[in-house]
Design an enzyme around this catalytic site. Structure first.
Site, PDB file in Angstrom:
ATOM      1  N   GLU A 397      34.737  41.071  31.719  1.00  0.00           N
ATOM      2  CA  GLU A 397      33.883  40.965  32.888  1.00  0.00           C
ATOM      3  C   GLU A 397      32.425  41.309  32.595  1.00  0.00           C
ATOM      4  O   GLU A 397      31.508  40.631  33.064  1.00  0.00           O
ATOM      5  CB  GLU A 397      34.418  41.856  34.016  1.00  0.00           C
ATOM      6  CG  GLU A 397      35.647  41.313  34.729  1.00  0.00           C
ATOM      7  CD  GLU A 397      36.936  41.488  33.951  1.00  0.00           C
ATOM      8  OE1 GLU A 397      37.961  40.897  34.331  1.00  0.00           O
ATOM      9  OE2 GLU A 397      36.911  42.230  32.937  1.00  0.00           O
ATOM     10  N   GLN A 419      38.361  37.184  38.729  1.00  0.00           N
ATOM     11  CA  GLN A 419      39.690  36.719  39.106  1.00  0.00           C
ATOM     12  C   GLN A 419      40.205  37.442  40.346  1.00  0.00           C
ATOM     13  O   GLN A 419      40.818  36.849  41.225  1.00  0.00           O
ATOM     14  CB  GLN A 419      40.644  36.919  37.926  1.00  0.00           C
ATOM     15  CG  GLN A 419      41.900  36.087  38.016  1.00  0.00           C
ATOM     16  CD  GLN A 419      42.636  36.068  36.691  1.00  0.00           C
ATOM     17  OE1 GLN A 419      43.254  37.056  36.305  1.00  0.00           O
ATOM     18  NE2 GLN A 419      42.568  34.948  35.993  1.00  0.00           N
ATOM     19  N   ASP A 422      38.756  43.386  42.487  1.00  0.00           N
ATOM     20  CA  ASP A 422      39.031  44.688  41.875  1.00  0.00           C
ATOM     21  C   ASP A 422      38.504  44.757  40.449  1.00  0.00           C
ATOM     22  O   ASP A 422      38.094  45.824  39.982  1.00  0.00           O
ATOM     23  CB  ASP A 422      40.547  44.946  41.854  1.00  0.00           C
ATOM     24  CG  ASP A 422      41.234  44.637  43.172  1.00  0.00           C
ATOM     25  OD1 ASP A 422      41.756  45.566  43.800  1.00  0.00           O
ATOM     26  OD2 ASP A 422      41.252  43.449  43.560  1.00  0.00           O
ATOM     27  N   HIS A 464      44.893  44.761  43.017  1.00  0.00           N
ATOM     28  CA  HIS A 464      44.585  43.372  43.351  1.00  0.00           C
ATOM     29  C   HIS A 464      44.317  43.193  44.846  1.00  0.00           C
ATOM     30  O   HIS A 464      44.407  42.085  45.365  1.00  0.00           O
ATOM     31  CB  HIS A 464      45.753  42.448  42.956  1.00  0.00           C
ATOM     32  CG  HIS A 464      46.017  42.379  41.490  1.00  0.00           C
ATOM     33  ND1 HIS A 464      46.664  43.389  40.807  1.00  0.00           N
ATOM     34  CD2 HIS A 464      45.721  41.435  40.566  1.00  0.00           C
ATOM     35  CE1 HIS A 464      46.761  43.073  39.525  1.00  0.00           C
ATOM     36  NE2 HIS A 464      46.190  41.895  39.354  1.00  0.00           N
TER      37      HIS A 464
END
Length: 658
Positions: A397, A419, A422, A464
């Site tokens: 990231e 994605q 979080d 998530h």
């Protein structure tokens, strides 16, 4: 020290010397001013000048360099006017950051230099982004980025090198191995013999260069850069050198054994090269005296300009206005037919139409290419736009967000899919310290949109399901968008991509395939900072966003006797306070519903704003309703208890009965 002239002409040899001695003379003057209290801090590059000068001279003037705080030679070799450097260090308006940052924490597009931030690592990924833009444009340019041996321990180093290797980006990763990270010797920083050995693990060519030998630095880097322009690829270069002064002047060098200092003092890059040129008859004492006098005169002249410049006067409006780059928002209305779309399809359609509209827009993220992303937002995009523009990334990231920043510096646009929202925690530093602060610091915008699939109510558990918008509404320099309906999602996403500032675009996963709405099929935009009033009433103002809007509407459908304004904020930064205040002044009551946990959420700030600006109109205290202050549980019965959906109805009725 052995110098190999090779085929270099005397003109080049002398130019190397001029560029080498100039930062040394400036530094010596700065150390005097530091002791006099005229500057607040200094990071000395004495003993390392050959690296900055040699690399800069080996590159073309239109190729980007990303230096560190010991690379004064980069700035002087690019011929930045000295009064501007002095103004930067003195905190004057002529400096590159208008007094907002110090040292070398700045960049300048005019001289193709992108300065560091104190967190060191992010500039490596930024270099990837600039190099990616160069590769996509086919302009045969290289990018050079500096780090110290200490910075190679950061995760950004691994991520940036890995991305550069996978994508074959034309980057020169330059490590200045100067023996110590502040006081920590290299023996306590890494176990390999040479940092260049790490190149093997990345499938990357690497070199070791004597960083104190200006001719070796210049000739070898020039040869490497020429090769990389023809065959784009990353190269790792370790420069062996030594820092002769403290990490910064206050830290001193007591932790360095004297014998090491003595040994390296004999390898001084300026004195050794000077002796060599004299021994070869290329310069003499008279030339040296004349050159030093000339540079000293330039230093004194520009110092006087900086000294005489007025101190910066604080201007609150100017400070606030410089947080974001101005945007000339253009409303684009739809003239097309409507089509019922799911929330996820509206986002996909907006993203696709933006890709068609902006040829320089790049999408990056894990699994976004062939697979189409885990939520299939970019499904079939590569057939239309190709893998150059729709790019699968490694799981990294930080590096990808930094790459987006680099693309912006190079004049392109980036959409980065996290994605899951979080996972932005793994790239938090470049978001809040690089993207958010660059325009305020040195007027470099960050034309980056981070797509943030977020939210609970889907049984995905603690990692998530977060709706973490408050991490970013707290940070000046970031725009935060959080739509609740397909129509808003498409129009606001188009606006986000047009906006030259960094935007975090939150997309609630539970809404992706559960909410449908008629949406125009063509391209359109919606303005930031304009809330939507979904229902009008007289008894209470309900303020929410995202999934909370639907929970509020469902509650009202079960209680048709409640007369309420329902305000969908749509964007959290900027926040439409005018609509909120107007409603509250009418109804006299306000309740704020957020999915985020209670403490520290944006509902607290909205509540405070209402209290401060509408107090005399209130008939009851402002009410907040939010999720429990716990991590998000997985089991449905626990998640249902965590979320505020059921508690909202009770809180609403209590407020009305107050």
């Amino acid at each position: 020290m052995q110098f190999d002239i090779a085929e270099l002409k005397n003109k080049t040899l002398v130019k190397l010397y001029k560029n080498l001695i100039k930062p040394r003379l400036i530094e010596e003057r700065m150390l005097v001013l530091l002791r006099q209290g005229r500057i607040s801090k200094w990071f000395s590059g004495i003993g390392q000048e050959a690296i900055a000068v040699g690399v800069t001279m080996a590159l073309k003037e239109d190729e980007y360099i990303l230096p560190m705080h010991r690379n004064l030679g980069v700035f002087t070799t690019r011929n930045i006017p000295l009064y501007r450097l002095f103004g930067q260090w003195f905190g004057k308006a002529s400096g590159f950051t208008k007094g907002r940052d110090r040292s070398f924490h700045f960049g300048t597009q005019q001289y193709k230099i992108v300065g560091m931030i104190s967190h060191l690592g992010p500039q490596l990924g930024v270099a990837d982004g600039i190099a990616l833009a160069n590769k996509l444009r086919g302009n045969n340019q290289v990018t050079a980025v500096f780090t110290g041996e200490g910075g190679t321990s950061e995760g950004d180093f691994h991520e940036a090198l890995n991305v550069a290797s996978v994508w074959k980006l034309p980057v020169l990763f330059c490590i200045e191995n100067n023996g110590y990270g502040l006081s920590t010797p290299t023996s306590e920083q890494y176990r390999c013999e040479n940092l260049a050995d790490r190149g093997v693990g990345y499938g990357m060519e690497s070199h070791i260069i004597d960083g104190n030998n200006i001719l070796e630095v210049y000739t070898k880097v020039k040869r490497i850069a020429k090769s990389v322009r023809k065959d784009p690829r990353p190269v790792l270069i370790e420069f062996k050198t030594f820092r002769m002064r403290g990490h910064e002047e206050a830290s001193g060098t007591k932790y360095v054994p004297q014998e090491i200092l003595d040994a390296w003092s004999k390898k001084d890059p300026v004195k050794n090269y000077q002796r060599f040129l004299k021994s070869e008859g290329i310069i003499d004492d008279d030339f040296e005296a004349m050159l030093k006098a000339e540079i000293d005169a330039e230093i004194l002249e520009h110092l006087q300009v900086a000294f005489e410049e007025d101190l910066i006067i604080f201007d609150e409006i100017k400070e606030l206005n410089d947080v974001f780059q101005d945007i000339d928002y253009k409303q684009i209305n739809s003239n097309s037919n409507l089509k019922e779309l799911r929330f996820v399809d509206a986002i996909s359609e907006g993203l696709k139409q933006s890709m068609e509209r902006h040829d320089d827009l790049i999408i990056m993220g894990q699994d976004v290419a062939d697979y189409g992303g885990v939520f299939k937002v970019t499904e079939n995009f590569i057939e239309q736009f190709g893998k150059d523009r729709v790019r699968n990334t490694p799981i990294c990231e930080s590096a990808i967000i930094e790459t987006g920043m680099g693309l912006s510096i190079a004049g392109m646009k980036a959409v980065v899919e996290l994605q899951f929202a979080d996972f932005v925690s793994s790239g938090f530093n470049p978001v809040v310290n690089y993207l958010a602060k660059s325009y305020y610091r040195w007027q470099q915008n960050a034309d980056v949109v981070l797509r943030m699939p977020c939210g609970a109510d889907v049984g995905a558990g603690p990692f998530h399901s977060q709706t973490n918008e408050a991490w970013f509404t707290k940070t000046p320099g970031l725009k935060v968008v959080y739509p609740a309906f397909p129509y808003d999602a498409k129009g606001l996403l188009n606006t986000a991509i047009n906006d030259p500032n960094p935007v975090l675009f939150f997309e609630h996963k539970a809404l992706y395939r559960s909410i449908r709405q008629d949406v125009p099929t063509d391209y359109y935009t919606l303005p930031f900072g304009m809330a939507s009033v979904l229902k009008e009433g007289n008894s209470v103002s309900i303020v929410s966003y995202g999934a909370g809007v639907h929970w509020a509407l469902n509650t009202l459908s079960k209680n048709p006797n409640i007369s309420a304004d329902v305000i969908d904020l749509r964007t959290l930064t900027p926040l439409d306070t005018e609509t909120i205040y107007k409603s509250v002044k009418k109804t006299g009551r306000a309740i704020i519903l957020q999915e985020d946990t209670m403490f520290g959420g944006i509902a607290g700030d909205i509540s405070a704003l209402i209290t401060e600006n509408c107090f005399e109109y209130l008939d009851a205290p402002v009410k907040r309703v939010a999720s429990l202050d716990t991590p998000i549980p997985f089991a449905k019965q626990l998640e249902d208890g965590f979320l505020p959906k059921e508690r909202f109805e009770k809180a609403l009725k209590e407020l009305l009965d107050y």
